[in-house]
Structures are given as structure tokens and as C-alpha cells.
Enzyme design. Structure first.
Site, PDB file in Angstrom:
ATOM      1  N   ASN A 152       0.796  -1.218   0.000  1.00  0.00           N
ATOM      2  CA  ASN A 152       0.000   0.000   0.000  1.00  0.00           C
ATOM      3  C   ASN A 152       0.830   1.270   0.000  1.00  0.00           C
ATOM      4  O   ASN A 152       0.346   2.324  -0.387  1.00  0.00           O
ATOM      5  CB  ASN A 152      -0.967   0.000   1.194  1.00  0.00           C
ATOM      6  CG  ASN A 152      -0.305  -0.395   2.483  1.00  0.00           C
ATOM      7  OD1 ASN A 152       0.239  -1.497   2.597  1.00  0.00           O
ATOM      8  ND2 ASN A 152      -0.310   0.477   3.454  1.00  0.00           N
ATOM      9  N   CYS A 326      -2.628   5.060   7.628  1.00  0.00           N
ATOM     10  CA  CYS A 326      -2.801   4.502   8.968  1.00  0.00           C
ATOM     11  C   CYS A 326      -1.714   4.957   9.913  1.00  0.00           C
ATOM     12  O   CYS A 326      -1.906   4.980  11.110  1.00  0.00           O
ATOM     13  CB  CYS A 326      -2.809   2.983   8.896  1.00  0.00           C
ATOM     14  SG  CYS A 326      -3.742   2.391   7.513  1.00  0.00           S
TER      15      CYS A 326
HETATM   16  C1  LIG Z   1      -6.705  -0.391   3.259  1.00  0.00           C
HETATM   17  C2  LIG Z   1      -5.946  -1.660   3.466  1.00  0.00           C
HETATM   18  C3  LIG Z   1      -6.371  -2.606   4.404  1.00  0.00           C
HETATM   19  C4  LIG Z   1      -7.535  -2.351   5.331  1.00  0.00           C
HETATM   20  O1  LIG Z   1      -8.754  -2.372   4.658  1.00  0.00           O
HETATM   21  P1  LIG Z   1     -10.035  -1.686   5.382  1.00  0.00           P
HETATM   22  O2  LIG Z   1     -11.176  -2.064   4.494  1.00  0.00           O
HETATM   23  O3  LIG Z   1      -9.759  -0.212   5.372  1.00  0.00           O
HETATM   24  O4  LIG Z   1     -10.130  -2.250   6.740  1.00  0.00           O
HETATM   25  C5  LIG Z   1      -5.675  -3.789   4.506  1.00  0.00           C
HETATM   26  N1  LIG Z   1      -4.610  -4.017   3.734  1.00  0.00           N
HETATM   27  C6  LIG Z   1      -4.170  -3.144   2.822  1.00  0.00           C
HETATM   28  C7  LIG Z   1      -2.993  -3.494   1.973  1.00  0.00           C
HETATM   29  C8  LIG Z   1      -4.813  -1.933   2.651  1.00  0.00           C
HETATM   30  O5  LIG Z   1      -4.363  -1.062   1.760  1.00  0.00           O
END
Ligand SMILES: *Cc1c(COP(=O)(O)O)cnc(C)c1O
Length: 385
Positions: A152, A326
Site C-alpha cells: 500500500n 494509517c
Molecule cells: C486499506 C488496506 C487494508 C484495510 O482495509 P479496510 O477495508 O480499510 O479495513 C488492509 N490491507 C491493505 C494493503 C490496505 O491497503
């Protein structure tokens, strides 16, 4: 002020087609999918249609291999803890990577506190894992490998296919967090060979608070919650029908436009990378140049804090991020960039632009126009440079 949104890895706008579907299941077809009357049947049908749409996008053998959850975080937790608890008699060792999303890392931390053992495999300077390093980490008591498909922060894609092939030799299950990949690149669970895969609605033009977990047939999984018979008892609780139907529509949309979306974003991404690299001195591209999400641009601008760049960009109406959404707000450097071997100073200078289907070339050009002046001003003020 015209605002430019380039933070699609944090979340995406809901597509109007998706919003229309959500609206319908909130206002008109609002039944409980467990009810026997007409309203219930309509809701049940919507659930099963959505399940087929998700299954179709990711090449699952059967829609019954998909469970709906409240999002990527829950899917990661259910996959990792669910397998750990179901297989604890066979072993207590889990392998993951140093650059996972917090949902995976913290689920592993929680298991570690309960007596499981976690090995975090490192990555190279471009954020890629060596499948052979995963092989070396496998022990007799390893029960699960959880490695993300696409990162991410820097957008690096992992060799999941090779990792899953190795895991199979040792009868170890494989989970992949594909939240950033699904809807961006073509993802096929059969080709990948994974046993579990996490998806999230809001990273692919769907609603927030809905996600899915792919669970290959016969994969042992223990539910984390107790309740009714929903989602094969693996995820009890009245289904979020509106959100789930919306996610189904988002998958349908992704399937329709994936090839063209991918090409379009690649062109914008490379234009942005080239523009930044040529207009600003002492900038590094973070992540892998080729094994990379088509919408990710992550650069380290030496000598200044990423956070200051973000504030200046925001004043110009440009929304980007540093590290990951985050962790932003905390002053810690990104665990991902540090795992890639960046110094704290270079990691602190990182800025992430993540493009989406709604971005235009003029948006990219505006960033290329505004960013150099911002960098020059901040560098002149910075004690670091
Ligand atoms: C955004 C994200 C998550 C979390 O997903 P949510 O639906 O926001 O809980 C988990 N893993 C990755 C790689 C992400 O980018």
C-alpha cells in the site's frame, strides 16, 4: 478551489453506479437476507449475486468460497487468526513479511502474545521478497504464510505465485492481502495458488465498511465471532446487504474496465514519475520500477519532511499522503520504507501520490508544476538540507 485527489490507496470515491445500487438496498430493498418473505428473498438474491460478482473478478472456482466481512482489516484478521486457531494442533509458526499492512502485522502480534511464533521475512531495496527466503523460513511447525500481493505504500508487487508454489511443497497454507491489487491489476486466485485472499470495497470504488475473504474449499478456518448461521457460520451477523451489493457492483465495474483502467493509470503514473524526477533534484523513486501498481508514485525528497510537503500541497488543493494513511499523524518513519533499507532521513521525506480512474492528465501536470516550487521553498527553510 479545484481540488485534486491523489490518495486512492487511502480510499477511493464511490462510483455513481455503486452508489445507485447501495441506495436501492437502503431505501427500497432493505430486507434482512435471512427473512422468508419477499423482502428477505430480494436481499438474499442481492447477496448471492454480489458473491458471484466478486468470485468472477478474482477467478474463484465457486462463489461459495467467498465470505463477506466489514473490510480488509477484518478479512486479514479472520484469515490469519482463523487459520492459526484451526491449525494450532499442527503447529504454531506463521511467516509474514516486514512490510505488511498493520491489519496483518498486528494480527500476528496478537497471535505472538498467545504463544504463536512469527517470522517476518525481509525485503530488498525495492520492497520485494525473495521466494527462497520464504522457503528458508519454513519449519516443520509452519502452518501459514501471509504475504501481501501489492504494497500500500510503495506499490511493489510480490511474487505470490512462486511463494504459493513453495508453500504447497510443505503443506503450508497461503493468505495474501490483495486489498491494493484487486481492481487495479488482474488477480486470479487459481493462477496465484493462494488459499485465502483479502479484499476491501473502498479501495476499489466501492463503499467503506465492506470487504470479502476468499477461502479456498476445504481450508480450515475457525470463526472469530459467535452468532447466527450467516456466511457459513464463519462470519455471523446480519449481512450488510447494501454495502455487499455495492461491492458486487464495484467488482463488476472493475471487470469491465480493468484493462483500460490499468493502461490509463500506467500512462499517468509514468508521466508523474518522469515529471517529478526531471523537475526536482535529489529525489528517489521508492519501490520497484516495474513490479509496481499502475497507480502508485512514491518518492523520497531528500532534506525535507514528507508531512510539510503534504501540508503545502493541500494548500494548493492537492491531496497526497506520506507513509500510509494509517501511520500518518505519528512521527514514526514508515516501517515499510525502513524495512527497505532507507535511512530515517530519506524515509521521512517520502510522499505518495496514488492515482485513480477520475484523475486527468491536467491533474498530473498541475502536480508537476506545483511540487518543485514547494520543494525549493521548504528546502531553503529546512535545517536538514
Ligand atoms: C486499506 C488496506 C487494508 C484495510 O482495509 P479496510 O477495508 O480499510 O479495513 C488492509 N490491507 C491493505 C494493503 C490496505 O491497503
Amino acid at each position: 478551489m479545484r481540488r485534486i485527489y491523489m490518495d486512492h490507496s487511502a480510499t477511493t470515491p464511490v462510483h455513481p453506479r455503486v452508489a445507485a445500487v447501495v441506495n436501492r438496498f437502503m431505501l427500497s430493498d432493505y430486507g434482512n437476507a435471512s427473512s422468508v418473505h419477499h423482502f428477505g428473498k430480494v436481499a438474499r438474491e442481492a447477496l448471492e449475486d454480489a458473491r458471484s460478482q466478486v468470485a468472477d473478478l478474482i477467478g474463484a472456482d465457486s462463489p461459495s468460497e467467498l465470505l463477506f466481512t466489514s473490510g480488509g482489516t477484518e478479512s486479514d484478521n479472520l484469515a490469519i487468526k482463523g487459520v492459526a486457531y484451526a491449525r494450532r494442533d499442527q503447529g504454531r509458526h506463521i511467516i509474514t513479511s516486514a512490510i505488511e499492512h498493520q491489519a496483518v502485522l498486528h494480527a500476528c502480534d496478537a497471535l505472538e502474545a498467545e504463544g504463536f511464533e512469527i517470522t517476518k521475512v525481509g525485503v530488498d531495496g525495492q520492497g520485494r521478497l525473495d521466494p527462497e527466503a520464504v522457503r528458508d523460513a519454513i519449519r516443520g511447525d509452519t502452518i501459514l504464510i501471509s504475504i501481501m500481493l501489492a504494497n500500500n505504500e510503495v506499490g511493489t508487487l510480490q511474487p505470490i505465485e512462486e511463494i504459493a508454489a513453495i508453500a504447497k511443497e510443505y503443506d503450508v497454507l497461503v493468505h495474501t492481502d490483495a486489498v491494493q491489487a484487486v481492481g487495479q491489476i488482474s488477480v486470479d486466485v487459481e493462477a496465484l495458488g493462494v488459499d485465502l485472499m483479502s479484499l476491501s470495497g473502498h479501495k476499489m470504488y466501492g463503499p467503506k465498511g465492506v470487504g470479502a475473504l476468499y477461502v479456498r474449499r476445504k481450508t480450515p478456518l475457525q470463526p472469530l465471532q459467535n452468532g447466527g448461521h450467516h456466511e457459513r457460520r464463519l462470519r455471523p451477523g446480519t449481512e450488510n446487504v447494501a454495502g455487499i451489493a455495492g461491492m458486487g457492483e464495484a467488482c463488476l465495474l472493475a471487470k469491465e474496465e480493468l484493462a483500460i483502467r490499468n493502461q490509463y493509470l500506467l500512462r499517468l503514473r509514468d508521466r508523474l514519475i518522469d515529471g517529478i524526477m526531471s523537475e526536482i533534484p535529489k529525489v528517489y523513486l521508492n519501490g520497484h520500477p516495474d513490479h509496481r501498481l499502475p497507480n502508485n508514485v512514491n518518492v523520497s525528497i531528500v532534506g525535507i519532511e514528507g508531512e510539510s510537503i503534504l501540508l503545502s500541497l493541500d494548500m494548493k488543493g492537492i491531496a497526497a499522503s506520506s507513509g500510509s494513511a494509517c501511520t500518518s499523524g505519528s512521527l514514526e518513519a514508515s516501517h515499510c520504507l525502513l524495512a527497505m533499507g532507507l535511512t530515517h532521513e530519506v524515509a521521512h521525506g517520502s510522499v505518495r501520490f496514488t492515482l485513480g480512474r477520475d484523475n486527468r492528465q491536467e491533474d498530473v501536470d498541475e502536480v508537476i508544476r506545483e511540487l518543485p516550487a514547494i520543494v525549493e521553498r521548504l528546502r531553503a527553510m529546512s535545517p536538514l538540507s
